[in-house]
Design an enzyme around this catalytic site. Structure first.
Site, mmCIF file in Angstrom:
data_model
loop_
_atom_site.group_PDB
_atom_site.id
_atom_site.type_symbol
_atom_site.label_atom_id
_atom_site.label_comp_id
_atom_site.label_asym_id
_atom_site.label_seq_id
_atom_site.Cartn_x
_atom_site.Cartn_y
_atom_site.Cartn_z
ATOM 1 N N GLU A 30 13.984 -4.095 23.968
ATOM 2 C CA GLU A 30 14.797 -4.003 25.223
ATOM 3 C C GLU A 30 15.031 -5.584 25.710
ATOM 4 O OE1 GLU A 30 13.675 -0.742 23.602
ATOM 5 O OE2 GLU A 30 12.213 -1.951 24.716
ATOM 6 N N ARG A 62 5.633 7.754 8.706
ATOM 7 C CA ARG A 62 6.506 7.978 9.624
ATOM 8 C C ARG A 62 7.713 7.241 9.446
ATOM 9 N NH1 ARG A 62 4.632 7.710 15.601
ATOM 10 N NH2 ARG A 62 5.261 9.541 16.297
ATOM 11 N N SER A 112 10.178 6.064 18.473
ATOM 12 C CA SER A 112 9.817 7.516 17.601
ATOM 13 C C SER A 112 9.518 8.517 18.802
ATOM 14 C CB SER A 112 8.500 7.065 17.019
ATOM 15 O OG SER A 112 7.576 7.057 17.840
ATOM 16 N N HIS A 134 0.768 -1.211 -0.136
ATOM 17 C CA HIS A 134 0.127 -0.088 0.011
ATOM 18 C C HIS A 134 0.811 1.355 0.009
ATOM 19 C CE1 HIS A 134 0.984 0.552 4.381
ATOM 20 N NE2 HIS A 134 0.520 1.611 4.173
HETATM 21 N N1 LIG Z 1 11.599 0.006 22.126
HETATM 22 C C1 LIG Z 1 10.421 -0.370 21.985
HETATM 23 N N2 LIG Z 1 9.575 -0.181 21.423
HETATM 24 C C2 LIG Z 1 8.415 -0.642 21.049
HETATM 25 N N3 LIG Z 1 7.250 -0.336 20.391
HETATM 26 C C3 LIG Z 1 6.289 -0.988 20.793
HETATM 27 I I1 LIG Z 1 4.646 -1.040 19.746
HETATM 28 N N4 LIG Z 1 6.570 -1.878 21.808
HETATM 29 C C4 LIG Z 1 7.827 -1.339 22.041
HETATM 30 C C5 LIG Z 1 8.793 -2.068 23.164
HETATM 31 O O1 LIG Z 1 8.543 -2.693 23.989
HETATM 32 N N5 LIG Z 1 10.100 -1.779 22.973
#
Ligand SMILES: Nc1nc2[nH]c(I)nc2c(=O)[nH]1
Length: 274
Positions: free
Chosen positions: A196, A95, A215, A70
């Site tokens: 993480e 984004r 972000s 898309h």
């Molecule tokens: N770093 C990080 N980014 C994320 N984006 C999302 I949706 N969940 C997470 C997350 O648990 N850690």
């Protein structure tokens, strides 16, 4: 001129992007802009009537999407307020994340484009990992502040910018008027694209983070530099690593976003109409 070429002035490209949007949509002044992160996609159609819809990749500085399929669109939406006044919202259709390696200018180009289009208010939304077990997947959280753990800035040179009250107290109060159950939290931006470790999540908790994502913080700094008033909203789509007994799964992230979608989309639309 390519955005990541040092000889290019990113603000000139943002001006060209705003001119393209004005010409392509027939609207030469938008009042607010929204960046819709994971789980927030449904908000656009609840905001109001779509006045114009243009392919994002045709806007100067917005690269064609790497993932085939898309093609994202950018919409101009007519938002009617309770008092009958009308504001024009620009819903940016794509984004760029730091982890895409397109450089920090690409990450904040949508923000600079919105500012060049006359926007004064920016709503940044994202999907995030939750570090507070009392805020399960599906919970929307207002950003009170952020921890920029990317070691990057969107600003170049001796551009010293104060970030006090970066997430507008006025807009946070307005959001809580819409939904008094809305909580607030500190959002940590990590470079990603990996999630993480449990040890890193314990570290982030110690540092005072309530949500973690990839972000928003960098975009918010660019927005403050551009003079925009910023509201940030996270959708907790998973409990961060180690917080919940089960390991992270991308499927879980997508599913939580879909389940919470309708509720948070109407919340965001109601806030935008204030
Ligand atoms: N770093 C990080 N980014 C994320 N984006 C999302 I949706 N969940 C997470 C997350 O648990 N850690």
């Amino acid at each position: 001129p390519p955005l990541d070429d040092p000889a290019t002035d990113p603000f000139v490209v943002a001006g060209a992007a705003a001119e393209h949007i004005a010409r392509a949509t027939g609207i030469d002044g938008h009042d607010m802009a929204l960046v819709l992160g994971s789980g927030w996609g449904g908000a656009a159609e609840l905001l109001g009537d779509v006045v114009a819809e243009i392919p994002t990749h045709e806007i100067p500085g917005f690269a064609a999407p790497t993932v085939s399929g898309h093609l994202p669109v950018t919409r101009s939406i007519r938002v009617e307020r309770a008092d009958g006044s009308v504001r024009l919202a620009l819903v940016i259709g794509s984004r760029t994340h730091l982890y895409e390696g397109k450089g920090v200018r690409a990450v904040v180009h949508p923000v600079r484009t919105a500012a060049a289009a006359g926007v004064e208010t920016l709503i940044l939304t994202n999907g995030a990992g939750g570090l507070d077990p009392d805020r399960p997947a599906g919970t929307p959280v207002l950003l009170a502040d952020h921890l920029n753990l990317t070691a990057r800035s969107p600003l170049e040179g001796a551009t010293f910018v104060d970030l006090t009250d970066l997430y507008s107290p006025r807009l946070r109060t307005l959001a809580r008027d819409v939904d008094p159950t809305l909580g607030e939290g500190v959002y940590a931006q990590m470079p990603g694209p990996h999630y993480e470790t449990p040890a890193e999540i314990r570290m982030l908790r110690t540092l005072g983070a309530d949500m973690v994502g990839m972000s928003t913080a960098i975009e918010a700094i660019a927005a403050r530099h551009a003079g925009l008033e910023v509201l940030g909203l996270s959708l907790v789509t998973n409990l961060a690593a180690g917080i919940s007994p089960t390991p992270l799964s991308h499927a879980e992230v997508i599913e939580a976003g879909q389940v919470a979608g309708p509720r948070i989309s109407s919340l965001l639309a109601d806030i935008a109409k204030r």
